[in-house]
Design an enzyme around this catalytic site. Structure first.
Site, short mmCIF file in Angstrom:
data_model
loop_
_atom_site.label_atom_id
_atom_site.label_comp_id
_atom_site.label_asym_id
_atom_site.label_seq_id
_atom_site.Cartn_x
_atom_site.Cartn_y
_atom_site.Cartn_z
N LYS A 83 48.20 4.06 4.36
CA LYS A 83 49.14 4.70 5.53
C LYS A 83 49.89 3.29 5.99
O LYS A 83 49.58 2.54 6.62
CB LYS A 83 48.21 4.94 6.86
CG LYS A 83 49.16 5.74 7.66
CD LYS A 83 48.40 5.68 9.28
CE LYS A 83 48.80 4.49 9.82
NZ LYS A 83 50.10 3.88 9.86
N GLU A 122 41.95 -7.66 8.98
CA GLU A 122 43.10 -8.72 9.25
C GLU A 122 43.67 -8.57 10.48
O GLU A 122 44.64 -7.80 10.59
CB GLU A 122 43.86 -8.91 8.06
CG GLU A 122 43.03 -8.97 6.71
CD GLU A 122 42.54 -10.57 6.58
OE1 GLU A 122 42.49 -11.26 7.43
OE2 GLU A 122 41.88 -10.66 5.42
N CYS A 135 50.97 -13.19 11.37
CA CYS A 135 49.67 -13.21 12.07
C CYS A 135 49.31 -14.80 12.07
O CYS A 135 48.57 -15.15 12.85
CB CYS A 135 48.89 -12.44 11.41
SG CYS A 135 48.57 -12.66 9.79
N GLU A 184 48.63 -13.94 21.44
CA GLU A 184 49.54 -13.84 20.30
C GLU A 184 50.91 -13.24 20.95
O GLU A 184 50.93 -11.85 21.57
CB GLU A 184 48.99 -12.89 19.34
CG GLU A 184 49.94 -12.77 18.01
CD GLU A 184 49.20 -11.98 17.05
OE1 GLU A 184 48.82 -10.66 17.27
OE2 GLU A 184 49.14 -12.63 15.79
P1 NAD Z 1 49.29 -2.22 15.08
O1 NAD Z 1 47.72 -2.75 14.99
O2 NAD Z 1 49.82 -1.48 16.24
O3 NAD Z 1 49.68 -1.42 13.75
C1 NAD Z 1 49.22 -1.79 12.63
C2 NAD Z 1 49.24 -0.64 11.82
O4 NAD Z 1 47.98 0.24 12.17
C3 NAD Z 1 49.99 0.46 11.62
O5 NAD Z 1 50.05 1.23 10.56
C4 NAD Z 1 49.52 1.57 12.83
O6 NAD Z 1 50.21 2.60 12.86
C5 NAD Z 1 48.25 1.56 12.60
N1 NAD Z 1 47.19 1.62 13.81
C6 NAD Z 1 47.32 1.22 15.00
N2 NAD Z 1 46.44 1.72 15.90
C7 NAD Z 1 45.26 2.34 15.02
C8 NAD Z 1 44.18 2.92 15.21
N3 NAD Z 1 43.58 2.86 16.29
N4 NAD Z 1 43.59 3.45 14.19
C9 NAD Z 1 44.08 3.36 12.90
N5 NAD Z 1 45.44 2.86 12.49
C10 NAD Z 1 46.00 2.42 13.57
O7 NAD Z 1 49.86 -3.56 14.89
P2 NAD Z 1 51.36 -3.96 14.81
O8 NAD Z 1 51.81 -4.41 16.28
O9 NAD Z 1 52.24 -3.03 14.23
O10 NAD Z 1 51.40 -5.15 13.85
C11 NAD Z 1 51.12 -6.68 14.44
C12 NAD Z 1 49.84 -7.12 14.42
O11 NAD Z 1 49.39 -7.19 13.03
C13 NAD Z 1 49.71 -8.42 15.11
O12 NAD Z 1 48.62 -8.68 15.96
C14 NAD Z 1 49.44 -9.42 13.90
O13 NAD Z 1 49.20 -10.39 14.21
C15 NAD Z 1 48.77 -8.42 13.02
N6 NAD Z 1 48.94 -8.99 11.69
C16 NAD Z 1 47.66 -9.51 11.09
C17 NAD Z 1 47.64 -10.05 9.81
C18 NAD Z 1 46.59 -10.79 9.04
O14 NAD Z 1 46.34 -10.82 7.87
N7 NAD Z 1 45.67 -11.12 9.76
C19 NAD Z 1 48.81 -9.75 9.00
C20 NAD Z 1 49.85 -9.06 9.53
C21 NAD Z 1 50.03 -8.76 10.87
#
Ligand code: NAD
Length: 483
Positions: free
Chosen positions: A180, A254, A288, A386
């Site tokens: 997804k 992650e 991240c 963050e």
């Molecule tokens: P987000 O958590 O809002 O969304 C990420 C993904 O998860 C999207 O596909 C979203 O549709 C889905 N999603 C959101 N809530 C969900 C739920 N309750 N159940 C299932 N799926 C869900 O994150 P974002 O704001 O889009 O992305 C940025 C974040 O991602 C930052 O906090 C960043 O640090 C983190 N990130 C972490 C890594 C890592 O490897 N640790 C890498 C890249 C980004």
């Protein structure tokens, strides 16, 4: 400009009419114009995709049963098809999330094929069975089996590379996957599906259903999923972990970070600047593991603040498709509002703004200037939370022990770095940083080594053999003692 539009969804080895007529529209963060659209996945599409993945995994002669070399042949074709689309993949990521094109070419165009080959080779070279003479007279045969149907959920910031941190090991191990992608970055995911189809991945091995958080939550809780692999925010990770905990479903998370770059008193600033840019401000501050807290010794504090300020203010801001652009727009206006909120908070809590803080004068786009704050300590909100934008905090320390304690005083533990003319000294300090990964005089994720976080940065690892093991379960056969 013509838009990129799709009318069907890829699952079960072919394109299907979507269950709903809802669509996801993608806007360019640089021009603010609509650049494409795809069908919005609905729960019915997830059901169909999961059932295709289940069928493919459970087939006794199917993907999971193949020799790793057979799977590697298919994955090599997949890698080749991705490479032939690498330039377009990079372009699509750049126009969707604002990643500077030179970076998109490396991360998004190049890395997926590298990862497919790396994990295929690991699988081929892995021992089939570990035969252990037992303590009770028999022999234990220990082997690794594919974990099953994987639900993979990825964010928008580095969409293709993050997708392949999951897909490459999962597919090499013999799992099948329902992916997804995030709503902001769907056009690259559909191009990747075209590559999978052209490569002849067996039906149901890879399935793509785009949508938002509700659809993601539906996938996580689906009864026919065996493992969840998630990259995204800590808040979403916590919710997903709760669901997986209730279902006793294995999960890799992650999540976010607030990593520290520790500058030691002997650091050579001149030779560090390029690597420091990559460690602190890459991808417009939307990675991240970025080292957004720069810790500087008081004896050289002013000099380091000046150097970081000069670095940030020298970066070319603008059209992310322009190869000389170092800082593109943030992914969305919502993300820009969030980052600007943190900049306001930094000022109101008394930190000194040394550069940036505003919007560049460009005709359109969700840009924020690279921003540096000085004269703050680690209790400031901008030093603790963050931000996910190009905002750095330069925090002073008195000695190495205090630097370490500031670096470790965080709810996160994902990345980090130590900078010094003496690599041994830096490495000794790096080993004490409480975090999943730490760089010395640079920071980059090497595919051979595990990447991931501790504390609120998540659990489990990607990359390295450990990243393959995340998609396998252990299986033991006890042979009886010989007569
Ligand atoms: P987000 O958590 O809002 O969304 C990420 C993904 O998860 C999207 O596909 C979203 O549709 C889905 N999603 C959101 N809530 C969900 C739920 N309750 N159940 C299932 N799926 C869900 O994150 P974002 O704001 O889009 O992305 C940025 C974040 O991602 C930052 O906090 C960043 O640090 C983190 N990130 C972490 C890594 C890592 O490897 N640790 C890498 C890249 C980004």
């Amino acid at each position: 400009m013509s838009t990129i539009d799709y009318s069907e969804l890829y699952y079960g080895g072919t394109w299907h009419q979507p269950a709903s007529s809802n669509r996801i529209e993608v806007r360019s963060p640089a021009t603010e114009e609509i650049i494409g659209s795809v069908p919005a996945g609905a729960s019915g599409d997830i059901d169909s995709a999961v059932s295709a993945a289940r069928l493919a995994f459970d087939d006794p002669n199917g993907w999971a049963s193949w020799h790793p070399k057979q799977r590697a042949e298919v994955l090599e074709r997949f890698a080749t098809e991705l490479e032939s689309r690498a330039a377009e993949t990079a372009r699509r990521v750049t126009i969707q999330n604002g990643m500077p094109i030179w970076l998109a070419e490396q991360f998004e165009g190049g890395f997926p094929a590298v990862l497919l080959r790396y994990f295929s080779d690991l699988m081929i070279n892995a021992a089939d069975v570990d035969s252990r003479p037992g303590m009770l007279g028999g022999t234990a045969l220990v082997s690794r089996h594919p974990v099953g149907v994987v639900g993979a959920i990825v964010p928008w910031n580095v969409p293709q590379a993050i997708t392949f941190l999951k897909l490459a090991p999962a597919l090499a191990a013999g799992c099948t996957v329902v992916l997804k992608p995030a709503e902001e970055t769907v056009l690259d995911a559909f191009l990747m599906a075209e590559a999978a189809l052209a490569a002849g991945l067996p039906d149901g091995v890879l399935n793509v259903v785009p949508g938002g958080r509700e659809l993601g939550a539906y996938l996580v809780a689906h009864p026919d999923i065996d493992k969840v692999s998630f990259t995204g925010s800590t808040a979403a990770g916590r919710t997903i972990a709760e669901t997986c905990g209730r279902m006793l479903r294995p999960v890799t998370l992650e999540l976010g970070g607030k990593s520290a770059a520790i500058m030691l008193d002997d650091v050579d600033l001149n030779s560090s600047m390029e690597s420091l840019f990559a460690a602190t401000l890459l991808n417009n501050g939307q990675i991240c593991w970025l080292n957004t807290r720069v810790l500087a010794p008081r004896t050289r504090y002013d000099e380091i603040v000046d150097a970081i300020t000069a670095l940030a203010s020298s970066l070319e801001i603008g059209d992310p498709l322009n190869p000389s652009t170092k800082i593109g727009p943030l992914v969305s206006s919502r993300q820009r509002d969030r980052v600007e909120g943190y900049i306001a908070k930094g000022k109101s809590e008394g930190a000194r703004l040394t550069t940036g803080g505003g919007r560049p004068s460009l005709a359109s786009g969700w840009f924020v200037e690279p921003t540096v704050f000085a004269d703050l300590d680690n209790t400031a909100t901008i030093a603790r939370e963050e931000i996910f934008g190009p905002v750095l905090s330069v925090i002073p320390f008195d000695d190495e022990a205090q630097a370490l304690s500031i670096a470790n005083d965080s709810e996160y533990g994902l990345g980090g770095s130590v900078w010094s003319a003496d690599v041994e000294r830096a490495s000794a300090l790096a080993s004490k940083v409480r975090s999943g990964t730490v760089g010395v005089n640079h920071y980059s994720n090497d595919p051979v080594a595990p990447f991931g976080g501790i504390k609120n940065s998540g659990m489990g690892r990607e990359l390295g053999p450990e990243g393959l093991h995340a998609f396998q379960h252990l299986h033991t056969v006890y042979l009886p003692p010989a007569n």
